[in-house]
Design a protein around this motif. Structure first.
Motif, PDB file in Angstrom:
ATOM      1  N   GLN A 153       0.823  -1.210   0.000  1.00  0.00           N
ATOM      2  CA  GLN A 153       0.000   0.000   0.000  1.00  0.00           C
ATOM      3  C   GLN A 153       0.857   1.261   0.000  1.00  0.00           C
ATOM      4  OE1 GLN A 153      -3.393  -0.277  -0.339  1.00  0.00           O
ATOM      5  NE2 GLN A 153      -2.831  -2.445  -0.560  1.00  0.00           N
ATOM      6  N   SER A 154       1.901   1.287   0.821  1.00  0.00           N
ATOM      7  CA  SER A 154       2.774   2.464   0.853  1.00  0.00           C
ATOM      8  C   SER A 154       4.051   2.156   1.624  1.00  0.00           C
ATOM      9  CB  SER A 154       2.066   3.663   1.502  1.00  0.00           C
ATOM     10  OG  SER A 154       1.841   3.420   2.879  1.00  0.00           O
ATOM     11  N   ILE A 155       5.101   2.912   1.294  1.00  0.00           N
ATOM     12  CA  ILE A 155       6.351   2.922   2.050  1.00  0.00           C
ATOM     13  C   ILE A 155       6.611   4.372   2.421  1.00  0.00           C
ATOM     14  CG2 ILE A 155       8.847   2.537   1.979  1.00  0.00           C
ATOM     15  CD1 ILE A 155       8.355   0.261   0.002  1.00  0.00           C
ATOM     16  N   GLU A 156       6.737   4.640   3.703  1.00  0.00           N
ATOM     17  CA  GLU A 156       6.847   6.026   4.163  1.00  0.00           C
ATOM     18  C   GLU A 156       8.225   6.629   3.912  1.00  0.00           C
ATOM     19  OE1 GLU A 156       3.624   5.699   7.857  1.00  0.00           O
ATOM     20  OE2 GLU A 156       5.776   5.816   8.270  1.00  0.00           O
ATOM     21  N   GLU A 157       9.265   5.809   3.927  1.00  0.00           N
ATOM     22  CA  GLU A 157      10.631   6.312   3.796  1.00  0.00           C
ATOM     23  C   GLU A 157      10.949   6.654   2.336  1.00  0.00           C
ATOM     24  OE1 GLU A 157       9.842   4.582   7.366  1.00  0.00           O
ATOM     25  OE2 GLU A 157       9.810   3.471   5.480  1.00  0.00           O
ATOM     26  N   THR A 158      11.855   7.584   2.151  1.00  0.00           N
ATOM     27  CA  THR A 158      12.316   7.949   0.812  1.00  0.00           C
ATOM     28  C   THR A 158      13.839   7.992   0.797  1.00  0.00           C
ATOM     29  OG1 THR A 158      12.181  10.312   1.341  1.00  0.00           O
ATOM     30  CG2 THR A 158      10.248   9.303   0.300  1.00  0.00           C
ATOM     31  N   SER A 159      14.396   7.946  -0.399  1.00  0.00           N
ATOM     32  CA  SER A 159      15.839   8.032  -0.612  1.00  0.00           C
ATOM     33  C   SER A 159      16.609   6.994   0.206  1.00  0.00           C
ATOM     34  CB  SER A 159      16.344   9.444  -0.276  1.00  0.00           C
ATOM     35  OG  SER A 159      17.641   9.643  -0.794  1.00  0.00           O
ATOM     36  N   VAL A 160      16.092   5.755   0.211  1.00  0.00           N
ATOM     37  CA  VAL A 160      16.782   4.684   0.929  1.00  0.00           C
ATOM     38  C   VAL A 160      17.742   3.963  -0.018  1.00  0.00           C
ATOM     39  CG1 VAL A 160      14.862   4.384   2.534  1.00  0.00           C
ATOM     40  CG2 VAL A 160      14.988   2.941   0.487  1.00  0.00           C
ATOM     41  N   ASP A 161      18.694   3.264   0.568  1.00  0.00           N
ATOM     42  CA  ASP A 161      19.707   2.573  -0.230  1.00  0.00           C
ATOM     43  C   ASP A 161      19.232   1.227  -0.757  1.00  0.00           C
ATOM     44  OD1 ASP A 161      22.191   4.338   0.177  1.00  0.00           O
ATOM     45  OD2 ASP A 161      21.454   4.044   2.219  1.00  0.00           O
ATOM     46  N   ALA A 162      18.330   0.585  -0.020  1.00  0.00           N
ATOM     47  CA  ALA A 162      17.864  -0.736  -0.437  1.00  0.00           C
ATOM     48  C   ALA A 162      16.476  -1.008   0.115  1.00  0.00           C
ATOM     49  CB  ALA A 162      18.830  -1.825   0.034  1.00  0.00           C
ATOM     50  N   VAL A 163      15.709  -1.772  -0.654  1.00  0.00           N
ATOM     51  CA  VAL A 163      14.424  -2.313  -0.209  1.00  0.00           C
ATOM     52  C   VAL A 163      14.542  -3.825  -0.290  1.00  0.00           C
ATOM     53  CG1 VAL A 163      11.966  -2.537  -0.705  1.00  0.00           C
ATOM     54  CG2 VAL A 163      13.074  -0.310  -0.924  1.00  0.00           C
ATOM     55  N   VAL A 164      14.362  -4.497   0.843  1.00  0.00           N
ATOM     56  CA  VAL A 164      14.558  -5.947   0.938  1.00  0.00           C
ATOM     57  C   VAL A 164      13.242  -6.593   1.339  1.00  0.00           C
ATOM     58  CG1 VAL A 164      15.851  -7.794   2.054  1.00  0.00           C
ATOM     59  CG2 VAL A 164      16.965  -5.593   1.605  1.00  0.00           C
ATOM     60  N   LEU A 165      12.771  -7.538   0.526  1.00  0.00           N
ATOM     61  CA  LEU A 165      11.443  -8.113   0.725  1.00  0.00           C
ATOM     62  C   LEU A 165      11.489  -9.620   0.957  1.00  0.00           C
ATOM     63  CD1 LEU A 165       9.636  -6.317  -2.253  1.00  0.00           C
ATOM     64  CD2 LEU A 165       9.843  -5.514   0.111  1.00  0.00           C
ATOM     65  N   ASP A 166      10.723 -10.066   1.931  1.00  0.00           N
ATOM     66  CA  ASP A 166      10.459 -11.491   2.142  1.00  0.00           C
ATOM     67  C   ASP A 166       8.949 -11.629   2.254  1.00  0.00           C
ATOM     68  OD1 ASP A 166      10.431 -14.166   2.768  1.00  0.00           O
ATOM     69  OD2 ASP A 166      11.171 -13.914   4.815  1.00  0.00           O
ATOM     70  N   LEU A 167       8.293 -11.518   1.100  1.00  0.00           N
ATOM     71  CA  LEU A 167       6.836 -11.467   1.026  1.00  0.00           C
ATOM     72  C   LEU A 167       6.318 -12.439  -0.028  1.00  0.00           C
ATOM     73  CD1 LEU A 167       6.384  -7.582   0.837  1.00  0.00           C
ATOM     74  CD2 LEU A 167       6.188  -8.995   2.886  1.00  0.00           C
ATOM     75  N   ALA A 168       5.043 -12.770   0.078  1.00  0.00           N
ATOM     76  CA  ALA A 168       4.433 -13.675  -0.898  1.00  0.00           C
ATOM     77  C   ALA A 168       4.232 -13.008  -2.251  1.00  0.00           C
ATOM     78  CB  ALA A 168       3.098 -14.189  -0.364  1.00  0.00           C
ATOM     79  N   THR A 169       4.057 -11.678  -2.262  1.00  0.00           N
ATOM     80  CA  THR A 169       3.753 -10.969  -3.514  1.00  0.00           C
ATOM     81  C   THR A 169       4.690  -9.775  -3.711  1.00  0.00           C
ATOM     82  OG1 THR A 169       2.071  -9.658  -2.345  1.00  0.00           O
ATOM     83  CG2 THR A 169       1.323 -11.653  -3.499  1.00  0.00           C
ATOM     84  N   PRO A 170       5.972 -10.005  -3.904  1.00  0.00           N
ATOM     85  CA  PRO A 170       6.908  -8.876  -4.044  1.00  0.00           C
ATOM     86  C   PRO A 170       6.632  -8.008  -5.265  1.00  0.00           C
ATOM     87  CG  PRO A 170       7.996 -10.962  -4.544  1.00  0.00           C
ATOM     88  CD  PRO A 170       6.671 -11.301  -3.947  1.00  0.00           C
ATOM     89  N   TRP A 171       6.030  -8.571  -6.306  1.00  0.00           N
ATOM     90  CA  TRP A 171       5.753  -7.780  -7.508  1.00  0.00           C
ATOM     91  C   TRP A 171       4.768  -6.642  -7.222  1.00  0.00           C
ATOM     92  CZ3 TRP A 171       4.381 -12.836  -6.683  1.00  0.00           C
ATOM     93  CH2 TRP A 171       3.025 -13.129  -6.575  1.00  0.00           C
TER      94      TRP A 171
END
Length: 256
Positions: A159-177
């Motif tokens: 739905q949303s990610i509050e942070e901006t200008s981050v170095d990496a986004v790391v996901l362990d989710l069923a629906t990363p797409w």
């Protein structure tokens, strides 16, 4: 020389498959099938010291490594294995000062490894949609000594990610797409998208979404390791090994 203190953790090592993360307290004992270890006797001794159980079995009391905490955390969910964690750290370029968004906190096993690598000036923002998991994750991170470098967040990154200008986004989710669009907004140019997926169908959907969103340098890996039993004249791979655990997909955000 660093000495074992009352209230500190040690890793009681018997062999590669029998290692126990325990907290040393005066007057307390640790019971195993190989006898009782009197934990209070370790206080004031250097890490790595030999200690005998009541049955004469020799253990070594090592200082726990970050991986020891990660794999031995109390947990209700499956964790990412250390072999995959290592690849995430390397290919996502995570190091001191990195700002990382993680989603799928679970028991905080991967969170603790990310936090260990971003300290002392970086930070991990870890999202979890199941509120009941967050308190256990907090306790695990506190025990590992990295809670100060993590912000635990109840939220849905699809739905949303509050942070901006981050170095990496790391996901362990069923629906990363479903997170690719929000990851693009959160990442700085050249930042890294990383996801762990158990099935190849998840990978295909994720890679297609990454391509459609303008990501480049898209790569997918499967990491397998084999432990060896080493003895003169009898060296061979161990019968049981950790083979397939999942697929790791990485991509870089482009500019313009």
């Amino acid at each position: 020389m660093e000495l074992i203190q009352d209230g500190c953790d040690v890793l009681l090592h018997l062999d590669a498959k029998r290692q126990y993360l325990v907290r040393v307290r005066s007057g307390e004992e640790f019971h195993t099938h190989k006898g009782v270890v009197r934990l209070g006797e370790l206080i004031g001794k250097p890490y790595g010291v030999r200690v005998e159980s009541s049955l004469g079995t020799v253990f070594h009391a090592f200082k726990p490594l970050p991986r020891d905490y990660a794999v031995k955390f109390a947990r209700r969910t499956q964790i990412i294995y250390p072999k995959d964690m290592a690849l995430i750290i390397l290919y996502a370029g995570i190091g001191p000062g990195s700002r990382v968004v993680e989603a799928g906190t679970g028991s905080a096993a991967l969170t603790s490894i990310l936090a260990h690598h971003v300290k002392p000036t970086g930070h991990v923002y870890s999202y979890e949609i199941r509120e009941e998991l967050l308190e256990a994750a907090r306790r695990n991170l506190e025990r590992a000594g990295v809670l100060d470098y993590v912000t635990l967040k109840l939220g849905d990154v699809t739905q949303s990610i509050e942070e901006t200008s981050v170095d990496a986004v790391v996901l362990d989710l069923a629906t990363p797409w479903l997170v690719v669009g929000n990851a693009w907004k959160a990442l700085k140019p050249s930042g890294v998208f990383a996801s762990f997926s158990p099935t190849i169908e998840q990978v295909v959907k994720t890679v297609e979404a990454l391509k459609a969103s303008g990501f480049a340098n898209i790569e997918t890996f499967e990491c397998m390791i084999r432990r060896y039993q080493v003895e003169a004249g009898r060296t061979r791979p161990e019968t049981l090994t950790i083979a397939h655990t999942g697929y790791l997909t990485f991509a870089r955000k482009t500019e313009g």
